[in-house]
Every structure is written in C-alpha cells, then in structure tokens.
Scaffold this motif. Sequence first.
Motif, short mmCIF file in Angstrom:
data_model
loop_
_atom_site.label_atom_id
_atom_site.label_comp_id
_atom_site.label_asym_id
_atom_site.label_seq_id
_atom_site.Cartn_x
_atom_site.Cartn_y
_atom_site.Cartn_z
N ILE A 157 -33.17 13.25 -15.17
CA ILE A 157 -33.10 12.38 -16.51
C ILE A 157 -33.61 13.96 -17.20
CG2 ILE A 157 -33.54 10.95 -18.63
CD1 ILE A 157 -33.85 8.69 -16.13
N LYS A 158 -34.60 14.26 -16.92
CA LYS A 158 -34.95 15.46 -18.30
C LYS A 158 -33.99 16.62 -18.21
CE LYS A 158 -39.81 17.08 -17.70
NZ LYS A 158 -40.68 17.80 -17.56
N GLU A 159 -33.92 17.08 -17.42
CA GLU A 159 -32.78 17.63 -17.23
C GLU A 159 -31.52 17.71 -17.71
OE1 GLU A 159 -32.13 19.54 -13.05
OE2 GLU A 159 -34.73 19.88 -12.50
N GLU A 160 -31.30 16.37 -17.72
CA GLU A 160 -29.54 16.31 -18.15
C GLU A 160 -29.81 15.80 -19.99
OE1 GLU A 160 -28.79 13.30 -16.60
OE2 GLU A 160 -27.60 14.23 -14.50
N PHE A 161 -31.47 15.47 -20.82
CA PHE A 161 -31.76 14.96 -22.14
C PHE A 161 -31.44 16.63 -23.00
CE2 PHE A 161 -34.01 14.05 -25.89
CZ PHE A 161 -33.29 13.18 -25.81
N ASP A 162 -29.84 16.31 -23.56
CA ASP A 162 -30.75 17.59 -24.54
C ASP A 162 -31.39 16.96 -25.40
OD1 ASP A 162 -30.18 19.15 -27.01
OD2 ASP A 162 -27.68 19.53 -26.66
N HIS A 163 -32.37 17.85 -26.43
CA HIS A 163 -33.40 16.95 -27.05
C HIS A 163 -32.99 17.59 -28.34
CE1 HIS A 163 -35.22 21.28 -25.96
NE2 HIS A 163 -36.08 21.20 -27.50
N THR A 164 -31.98 18.59 -28.67
CA THR A 164 -32.11 19.52 -30.06
C THR A 164 -30.80 18.51 -30.57
OG1 THR A 164 -30.40 20.79 -28.90
CG2 THR A 164 -32.14 22.12 -29.06
N THR A 165 -30.02 17.78 -29.88
CA THR A 165 -28.43 16.46 -30.73
C THR A 165 -29.30 16.41 -31.76
OG1 THR A 165 -28.70 14.69 -29.62
CG2 THR A 165 -27.70 16.50 -28.39
N PRO A 166 -27.76 15.96 -33.19
CA PRO A 166 -28.71 14.58 -33.77
C PRO A 166 -29.09 14.10 -33.50
CG PRO A 166 -26.65 15.74 -34.32
CD PRO A 166 -27.03 15.70 -33.20
N GLU A 167 -28.90 12.94 -32.58
CA GLU A 167 -28.93 11.84 -32.13
C GLU A 167 -30.39 11.84 -31.65
OE1 GLU A 167 -26.44 13.41 -30.22
OE2 GLU A 167 -24.56 12.50 -31.68
N ALA A 168 -30.84 12.13 -30.63
CA ALA A 168 -32.05 12.84 -29.89
C ALA A 168 -33.51 12.59 -31.76
CB ALA A 168 -32.51 14.21 -28.87
N PHE A 169 -32.39 13.74 -32.53
CA PHE A 169 -33.25 13.69 -33.77
C PHE A 169 -33.86 12.13 -34.49
CE2 PHE A 169 -33.28 17.89 -33.10
CZ PHE A 169 -34.21 18.19 -33.08
N LYS A 170 -32.96 11.41 -33.69
CA LYS A 170 -32.31 9.97 -34.83
C LYS A 170 -33.48 9.66 -34.18
CE LYS A 170 -30.52 6.68 -36.76
NZ LYS A 170 -31.00 6.54 -39.11
N LYS A 171 -33.58 9.05 -32.74
CA LYS A 171 -34.78 7.88 -31.85
C LYS A 171 -35.95 8.87 -32.69
CE LYS A 171 -32.23 7.38 -27.20
NZ LYS A 171 -32.09 8.02 -26.16
N LEU A 172 -36.23 9.55 -32.92
CA LEU A 172 -37.61 10.13 -32.94
C LEU A 172 -38.14 9.76 -34.20
CD1 LEU A 172 -37.94 13.90 -32.83
CD2 LEU A 172 -38.85 12.07 -31.05
N GLU A 173 -37.13 8.97 -35.32
CA GLU A 173 -37.56 8.25 -36.36
C GLU A 173 -38.26 7.00 -36.37
OE1 GLU A 173 -33.65 7.65 -38.70
OE2 GLU A 173 -33.33 9.76 -39.07
N LYS A 174 -38.20 5.66 -35.00
CA LYS A 174 -38.34 5.13 -35.00
C LYS A 174 -40.10 5.64 -34.60
CE LYS A 174 -37.61 4.35 -30.12
NZ LYS A 174 -36.57 3.52 -29.09
N PHE A 175 -40.42 6.11 -34.28
CA PHE A 175 -41.70 6.81 -34.02
C PHE A 175 -42.61 7.28 -35.95
CE2 PHE A 175 -39.65 7.04 -30.19
CZ PHE A 175 -41.01 6.07 -29.27
N ASP A 176 -42.05 7.49 -36.37
CA ASP A 176 -42.29 7.82 -38.28
C ASP A 176 -43.34 9.03 -37.97
OD1 ASP A 176 -43.31 7.24 -40.39
OD2 ASP A 176 -45.59 6.39 -39.79
N VAL A 177 -42.84 10.15 -37.28
CA VAL A 177 -42.80 11.76 -37.33
C VAL A 177 -42.00 12.21 -38.66
CG1 VAL A 177 -42.67 11.69 -34.86
CG2 VAL A 177 -41.11 12.00 -35.81
N LYS A 178 -42.82 13.52 -39.51
CA LYS A 178 -41.96 14.80 -39.36
C LYS A 178 -41.81 15.25 -39.45
CE LYS A 178 -44.66 12.88 -43.89
NZ LYS A 178 -45.25 13.14 -44.73
N ILE A 179 -40.39 15.79 -39.35
CA ILE A 179 -39.92 17.45 -38.84
C ILE A 179 -39.92 18.14 -39.74
CG2 ILE A 179 -38.29 18.05 -37.37
CD1 ILE A 179 -37.50 15.21 -35.81
N LYS A 180 -40.45 19.18 -39.45
CA LYS A 180 -40.56 20.26 -40.51
C LYS A 180 -40.31 21.94 -39.75
CE LYS A 180 -43.38 18.14 -43.81
NZ LYS A 180 -44.94 18.64 -45.09
#
Length: 181
Positions: A157-180
């Motif tokens: 799963i770790k190898e298959e997951f692409d952390h650069t996609t818009p969907e991946a960034f959307k998932k980060l929103e629920k963790f109250d993070v700022k991306i700069k």
Amino acid sequence: METYYKKLTESQITISELMLPSHTNFSGKIHGGYILRLMDQIAFASASKYSGKYCVTASVDKVDFLNPIEVGELVTLKASVNYVGNSSMVVGMRVEAENIQTGAVKHCNSSYFTMVAKNDVGVGVTVPRPIITSLKEARRFHNAIKRIDSKKKHYQIKEEFDHTTPEAFKKLEKFDVKIKF
C-alpha cells in the motif's frame, strides 16, 4: 543435504535484572532505550541458541511501553523463537517488572524481533526447521505468519500510494495542517 529439525522450546531464554538508578531517564523511570537494549540482547540469544549461528537484528515490530518500570524493580524478559523462515526467525518476547517487596508483577511490553542467521562473512544461512510441540507454539507461529502478511500488505500500500495527488492533499485537510511549498 539433509533437513535438520529443532524444537522451538530450545530457543527459550529468560533473563532478569534489577533496575538501578543508572538506568533511569529524566523523569526517574527506567529508560525505554535501556529496555530495548535488553530486548535486543535476549532476541539475539534466543535466535542464536536456536540456529547455532551468529544472528543480527533485521527488524523490530511495534513496541508499546504499557507500564513504566521503577528503580528497584526486577525486570524479567522471556523470549523464544515463534516463527522460522529460511535464514530468519521471529523472536517473541515479554517484559515484566516485579516489585520485589510486594511481589506485584506488571506486564511492561511485548514485541517481536526478526533476527537473521549469518555465516562468518555476513551472508544469511539456512536455519533448522521448527518442531512445534504445543498448541501455544502453533498459535504463535500462525500469529507470526499473520504479522508478516500484514507487513507485506502495508509495504505494498505504501508503494502504491501517490502522496502528490490532489486527493492526497485533500486527505491532509482533516488533520488541520498548513501546506506551504
């Protein structure tokens, strides 16, 4: 070459050590790193006793520190080989601490160390095949297989997951993070 079998009970090791002030961390409890060192030593002893070879630590599964260990308590570590691969062995261990004045015993942690048997030049060597002599050993062997399969799925799963996609960034929103960036 003839296959060599060995009872898993031949890997059992128990060590006990009195916890001293020199083993403490800044909060006065026994330092987790000291306990990990003891765990690594007993994993080495168990795997080496079983395989008859020098063994190295390949990985350590999750270690939860369930209860703090106090100065003056007697810590007992119990280990045995639970699973045998070609050159690898999974050593299961349990750490308990006993108040030597009251006799109260508490479970402090359990963990699984994957150890690999090596020859004189550092190459993995075949270890004896296991002889399972109890239902407890069969349960431990099966549980080790489940953990190994789970780790394989996790890495896939770790190898298959692409952390650069818009969907991946959307998932980060629920963790109250700022991306700069």
